[in-house]
Design a protein around this motif. Structure first.
Motif, short mmCIF file in Angstrom:
data_model
loop_
_atom_site.label_atom_id
_atom_site.label_comp_id
_atom_site.label_asym_id
_atom_site.label_seq_id
_atom_site.Cartn_x
_atom_site.Cartn_y
_atom_site.Cartn_z
N GLU A 193 -1.99 7.85 -1.82
CA GLU A 193 -2.76 6.95 -0.69
C GLU A 193 -4.01 6.70 -1.56
OE1 GLU A 193 -2.81 7.93 3.32
OE2 GLU A 193 -1.44 9.59 2.89
N ARG A 194 -4.20 6.49 -2.80
CA ARG A 194 -5.34 6.29 -3.33
C ARG A 194 -5.80 4.67 -3.41
NH1 ARG A 194 -10.26 6.07 -3.65
NH2 ARG A 194 -11.53 7.07 -5.35
N PHE A 195 -4.63 4.00 -3.20
CA PHE A 195 -4.93 2.46 -3.08
C PHE A 195 -4.25 1.86 -1.94
CE2 PHE A 195 -4.12 3.43 -7.79
CZ PHE A 195 -5.41 3.14 -8.35
N VAL A 196 -3.34 2.56 -1.50
CA VAL A 196 -2.89 2.12 0.21
C VAL A 196 -2.49 3.35 0.89
CG1 VAL A 196 -1.10 0.62 1.18
CG2 VAL A 196 -1.76 0.22 -1.02
N GLY A 197 -3.00 3.19 2.14
CA GLY A 197 -3.12 4.47 2.88
C GLY A 197 -3.40 4.28 4.36
N ASN A 198 -3.09 5.54 4.98
CA ASN A 198 -3.10 5.32 6.39
C ASN A 198 -4.50 5.94 7.25
OD1 ASN A 198 -2.16 7.28 9.22
ND2 ASN A 198 -2.03 5.29 9.28
N VAL A 199 -5.33 6.42 6.36
CA VAL A 199 -6.93 6.81 6.67
C VAL A 199 -6.91 7.98 7.91
CG1 VAL A 199 -9.08 6.51 6.94
CG2 VAL A 199 -7.67 4.83 5.73
N ALA A 200 -5.55 8.81 7.75
CA ALA A 200 -5.35 9.52 9.04
C ALA A 200 -6.34 10.55 9.54
CB ALA A 200 -4.12 10.40 8.82
N PHE A 201 -7.50 10.74 8.71
CA PHE A 201 -8.48 11.53 9.01
C PHE A 201 -9.19 11.16 10.25
CE2 PHE A 201 -12.81 13.44 8.91
CZ PHE A 201 -12.37 14.84 9.07
N ARG A 202 -9.56 9.69 10.25
CA ARG A 202 -10.33 8.99 11.06
C ARG A 202 -9.52 8.96 12.49
NH1 ARG A 202 -14.90 10.35 9.20
NH2 ARG A 202 -14.82 10.86 11.47
N ASN A 203 -10.08 8.90 13.46
CA ASN A 203 -9.24 9.07 14.87
C ASN A 203 -8.51 7.65 14.88
OD1 ASN A 203 -10.00 11.64 15.47
ND2 ASN A 203 -11.55 11.03 16.85
N ASN A 204 -9.18 6.47 14.84
CA ASN A 204 -8.30 5.50 14.75
C ASN A 204 -7.36 4.94 13.59
OD1 ASN A 204 -9.83 4.75 17.32
ND2 ASN A 204 -11.44 3.88 16.32
N ALA A 205 -7.41 5.59 12.48
CA ALA A 205 -6.55 5.70 11.55
C ALA A 205 -6.49 3.95 10.95
CB ALA A 205 -5.32 5.93 11.73
N GLN A 206 -5.69 3.70 10.25
CA GLN A 206 -5.46 2.43 9.47
C GLN A 206 -4.10 2.09 9.60
OE1 GLN A 206 -7.85 0.57 6.05
NE2 GLN A 206 -5.60 1.29 5.01
#
Length: 410
Positions: free
Chosen positions: A132-145
């Motif tokens: 996920e260094r270049f493309v990821g879900n940012v799951a830690f943040r509540n709204n994610a990506q």
């Protein structure tokens, strides 16, 4: 056609396809439910007041499947029960940033066709490539990506996988109230290509990420880039309960699309982790290089990762979510302990990491950071306690962050 219209059209086509195959198989319905409660506090030397955020996030939906075809719908909401923090969108930045604004939105709306060697997914979806260094879900943040995209995952031969995505919109962590440089969504025409091959020493992956951030408000198109590179990740069993894991990556990046800049920057990573009966020790070195070009040293001309899960890298204090103009070099050393079961707790993990950050150009010492994490599961609940301390030298200010988090899912 708007993004929402495209999503609805895709789901309508999927429903028609399912109806056309009536009688072949029964439709199975799988409910989806998740909940998270998190307390986050942050203190920065340049801001007098502390931030306190008690947030509650819920997600709910369902997956309907018939044979190779499935449709998934998930909605999410984030509520701030204690909101004495700056969420990045409303109010003045009189307290440290906690990037979890209140939100209610459609999180996932996808149609998928999946058989043995092929999976095609269309609509709003999660995409997480490699680490996920270049493309990821940012799951830690509540709204994610998430991504409004069409994705094909193809396995033409054993040990070989091709992953191709066309993305027309990136749904950001800022939610429905996103604005200006922190948009609700960033449009564009991005192509993400990733091909992986299993070898005796690990999985070798080649990638090409053509990222089109087609929004003037998002840094004036300066985050549009083309990145080409390769990554090797593997592990080797040295003895009973002794394993060595390792990875190495290299990439080159330059301007792309409507980016007004003219730059070229490099990236490389090397790290290793030794696991001895659950005890772990490791070290690594990651470089996001400073640009070489007509505007070298200007903002957004160093190596950038606008679609990555950047929280996972270069410390949890979030000082390097955007790479500084002179790049960043991260030397890190860490260790910990993991156990599958420990009394009433499962998936037990204790870890700590120390980072030394320097610029890629000029060798300036930005600062140091210590990150600590303890997590475990108790039945269906995951409990995590996390802490970050950044000690500034020449970049940003001293910062302390603490998180207490509970996650539950069915």
């Amino acid at each position: 056609m708007t993004v929402m219209m495209k999503t609805v059209a895709a789901l309508a086509i999927g429903g028609a396809a399912c109806a056309a195959s009536a009688g072949a198989q029964e439709i199975t319905v799988t409910p989806i439910a998740e909940a998270r409660i998190r307390y986050e506090t942050a203190e920065q030397d340049d801001i007098v007041a502390r931030a306190h955020a008690l947030t509650m996030r819920v997600r709910g939906g369902a997956r309907l499947a018939r044979g190779a075809i499935s449709a998934s719908i998930i909605g999410q909401g984030n509520l701030a029960a204690v909101d004495t923090y700056y969420d990045g969108l409303t109010g003045a930045a009189s307290r440290p940033l906690v990037a979890d604004p209140q939100n209610i939105a459609l999180y996932i709306a996808q149609l998928q066709y999946s058989v043995r060697d092929l999976t095609v997914t269309a609509g709003r979806q999660k995409i997480a490539l490699d680490d996920e260094r270049f493309v990821g879900n940012v799951a830690f943040r509540n709204n994610a990506q998430t991504f409004d995209a069409v994705r094909a995952e193809i396995a033409p031969a054993q040990g070989l996988k091709l992953d191709l995505s066309y993305v027309w919109s990136v749904r950001t962590i800022w939610g429905i109230d996103g604005k200006e440089g922190r948009q609700q969504a960033v449009g564009g025409n991005s192509v993400l290509a990733n091909i992986g091959c299993k070898t005796p020493v690990g999985t070798l992956t080649g990638f090409a990420y053509l990222v089109d951030q087609d929004e003037a408000a998002v840094q004036g198109y300066r985050l549009s880039s083309q990145t080409y590179g390769a990554r090797l990740a593997g592990s080797h069993v040295l003895a009973t309960s002794v394993k060595l894991a390792y990875q190495a990556s290299y990439a080159r990046q330059s301007d792309w699309g409507r980016n007004p800049g003219d730059y070229r920057a490099g990236y490389w990573l090397a790290d290793a982790l030794l696991d001895v009966h659950g005890w772990k020790i490791g070290a690594g070195y990651e470089v996001l290089g400073a640009a070489k070009g007509r505007v070298a040293g200007s903002p957004f001309t160093s190596f950038q990762t606008p679609l990555g899960t950047n929280f996972k890298f270069q410390g949890w204090a979030d000082k390097f979510l955007t790479t500084p103009p002179d790049g960043v070099r991260d030397l890190y050393v860490g260790g910990g302990y993991g156990a599958g079961q420990m009394g009433s707790f499962s998936a037990v993990s204790l870890q700590g990491t120390w980072h030394r950050f320097e610029s890629d150009r000029f060798g300036q010492h930005y600062g140091n950071e210590i990150d600590l994490l303890a997590s475990a599961k108790v039945r269906g609940t995951t409990i995590a306690l996390r802490y970050a301390h950044y000690e500034a030298e020449t970049l940003a200010t001293d910062t302390d962050k603490l998180w207490v988090q509970l996650d539950w899912a069915i």
